[in-house]
Scaffold this motif. Structure first.
Motif, PDB file in Angstrom:
ATOM      1  N   PHE A 164      38.235  49.266  48.554  1.00 39.17           N
ATOM      2  CA  PHE A 164      36.908  49.789  48.278  1.00 39.17           C
ATOM      3  C   PHE A 164      35.830  49.510  49.817  1.00 39.17           C
ATOM      4  O   PHE A 164      36.148  48.504  50.351  1.00 39.17           O
ATOM      5  N   ARG A 165      35.030  50.394  49.968  1.00 39.78           N
ATOM      6  CA  ARG A 165      34.210  50.233  51.275  1.00 39.78           C
ATOM      7  C   ARG A 165      33.041  49.159  50.948  1.00 39.78           C
ATOM      8  O   ARG A 165      32.356  49.157  49.901  1.00 39.78           O
ATOM      9  N   GLU A 166      32.946  48.253  51.755  1.00 41.98           N
ATOM     10  CA  GLU A 166      31.958  47.266  51.778  1.00 41.98           C
ATOM     11  C   GLU A 166      30.517  47.858  51.751  1.00 41.98           C
ATOM     12  O   GLU A 166      30.535  48.722  52.761  1.00 41.98           O
ATOM     13  N   GLY A 167      29.719  47.623  50.806  1.00 41.60           N
ATOM     14  CA  GLY A 167      28.268  48.182  50.853  1.00 41.60           C
ATOM     15  C   GLY A 167      28.291  49.618  50.093  1.00 41.60           C
ATOM     16  O   GLY A 167      27.366  50.381  50.256  1.00 41.60           O
ATOM     17  N   GLY A 168      29.625  50.189  49.889  1.00 37.06           N
ATOM     18  CA  GLY A 168      29.587  51.321  49.129  1.00 37.06           C
ATOM     19  C   GLY A 168      29.228  51.329  47.761  1.00 37.06           C
ATOM     20  O   GLY A 168      29.110  50.301  47.030  1.00 37.06           O
ATOM     21  N   PRO A 169      29.319  52.261  46.913  1.00 39.46           N
ATOM     22  CA  PRO A 169      28.857  52.332  45.566  1.00 39.46           C
ATOM     23  C   PRO A 169      29.925  51.615  44.573  1.00 39.46           C
ATOM     24  O   PRO A 169      29.633  51.325  43.464  1.00 39.46           O
ATOM     25  N   LYS A 170      31.353  51.609  45.053  1.00 40.96           N
ATOM     26  CA  LYS A 170      32.352  51.012  44.440  1.00 40.96           C
ATOM     27  C   LYS A 170      32.556  51.414  42.986  1.00 40.96           C
ATOM     28  O   LYS A 170      32.132  50.579  42.079  1.00 40.96           O
ATOM     29  N   LEU A 171      32.757  52.684  42.598  1.00 38.45           N
ATOM     30  CA  LEU A 171      32.837  53.173  41.529  1.00 38.45           C
ATOM     31  C   LEU A 171      34.225  53.320  41.080  1.00 38.45           C
ATOM     32  O   LEU A 171      35.152  53.634  41.607  1.00 38.45           O
ATOM     33  N   TYR A 172      34.646  52.777  39.830  1.00 36.48           N
ATOM     34  CA  TYR A 172      35.994  52.419  39.329  1.00 36.48           C
ATOM     35  C   TYR A 172      35.881  53.280  37.820  1.00 36.48           C
ATOM     36  O   TYR A 172      35.382  52.931  36.908  1.00 36.48           O
ATOM     37  N   SER A 173      36.453  54.400  37.871  1.00 37.52           N
ATOM     38  CA  SER A 173      36.645  55.013  36.699  1.00 37.52           C
ATOM     39  C   SER A 173      38.296  54.614  36.064  1.00 37.52           C
ATOM     40  O   SER A 173      39.144  55.366  36.765  1.00 37.52           O
TER      41      SER A 173
END
Length: 372
Positions: free
Chosen positions: A281-290
């Motif tokens: 995941f990108r640090e500072g990103g939305p970090k969406l996990y489906s």
């Protein structure tokens, strides 16, 4: 009710039932089903085999009572349409999501389902090909809309033909311009874990159709790279590497090497001791996990926005009530291809048990189907 023109009154059917947890399967005679309002009876011509089928058999994953009828993918010909059914009639060749057990299960001669579960079979597809798609496609729709919050433009396009029971859908359809392309300020990159799965192949195509600019990275065996890239993936990463190596390879392939904004996990690839993959995941990103429901326990690190999804959730999304009918439009316009090669393991209900054991033993990049 409307039986097919020129045919005799329907007689009894055979069902392939699991007598108890772990089996065995048995062929039994049963009366012909009576469709309720808004339901159709489909004479099955081919059925798809799915991991959920053997998980139900051996673990009772979604079984309330035994004996039970499994099977969640089918394609065939409508024999009887119940009251109020619109857009589908007896004699139509269709593909359909089947139900979880009983009269709605696919492993029988005739399956009874809500008309909105079915759609016209694309003319270019065989019954066997059509039976390989419904649950994978619907789960991919749910994983994108419910899991990532990303609308899908094909669900908003004006229908090209009558949509089955549109007035009865829980989610209204809002017409929009044809082939509207969405620009998401949140998502510039997505990792699809299990890109060579049926759900993965569908998700890649739907993501590409929704966001042409999107960087789509998949994990899969290198043997399937060519197929997945042809469906719209940007880069494929070898699933056989260690989790921390996969995370590094994904970051390296992401925009500016900083990591991805979202993940769709079709195979619980980040679960069960593989949590290092979340490092992509990108640090500072939305970090969406489906996370597609597989039976694995959902465990996501702090800061990750996780959601568990399954196929029927697609019908609960905006425009999703017509998701199956809109799939035909995608296929006819060349925007959706079969996500997997198919292998016909045999003909007749009696070969299903052996096919499920083959699937349980491990199948990659291929959908097993049975002709009926």
């Amino acid at each position: 009710m409307s039986p097919a023109a020129g045919t005799a009154a329907p007689k009894g059917i055979q069902q392939y039932i699991a007598a108890r947890k772990g089996g065995p399967f048995q062929l039994v005679d049963a009366p012909y089903p009576e469709p309720g309002p808004n339901e159709i009876c489909i004479r099955n011509r081919a059925v798809g085999l799915n991991p959920l089928d053997w998980k139900n058999l051996h673990h009772g994953m979604m079984v309330e009572n035994w004996p039970e009828i499994f099977g969640i993918d089918t394609a065939g010909v409508v024999e009887v349409a119940g009251k109020n059914v619109q857009g589908i009639k007896a004699g139509d060749a269709v593909m359909s999501l089947a139900g979880h057990g009983g009269r709605a299960g696919a492993f029988q001669d005739v399956t009874t389902v809500p008309a909105s579960y079915a759609c016209r079979k694309p003319a270019a597809w065989t019954f066997e090909q059509a039976a390989s798609v419904p649950i994978c496609y619907l789960t991919a729709v749910a994983s994108i809309i419910k899991g990532l919050g990303l609308p899908l433009p094909h669900l908003k396009e004006p229908p090209k033909e009558k949509i089955p029971n549109l007035d009865d859908l829980t989610s209204p359809i809002t017409p929009g311009p044809s082939q509207t392309q969405l620009k998401s300020p949140l998502l510039n990159s997505v990792l699809v874990i299990g890109g060579s799965s049926g759900i993965g192949g569908c998700a890649v195509q739907l993501l590409r159709d929704a966001l042409p600019h999107l960087v789509i990275i998949t994990t899969n065996s290198p043997a399937h790279d060519k197929k997945i890239l042809s469906l719209g993936a940007t880069t494929c990463v070898d699933r056989n590497m260690k989790p921390e190596q996969i995370a590094k390879a994904v970051r390296d392939a992401s925009p500016n090497g900083k990591g991805v904004d979202a993940m769709i996990d079709t195979v619980a690839g980040a679960m069960e001791g593989n949590g290092e993959i979340f490092g992509a995941f990108r640090e500072g990103g939305p970090k969406l996990y489906s996370h597609v429901m597989t039976g694995a326990k959902l465990e996501a690190p702090e800061g990750v926005k996780a959601a568990t999804v399954f196929g029927r959730m697609a019908f609960q999304t905006d425009g999703g009530g017509a998701a199956m009918a809109r799939l035909v439009d995608l296929v006819d316009s060349g925007r959706f291809k079969l996500p997997l090669d198919i292998e016909v393991v045999g003909k007749g209900l009696g070969v299903i048990g052996g096919g499920l054991e083959k699937l349980r033993g491990g199948v990659s990049g291929t959908k097993l189907v049975v002709s009926l």
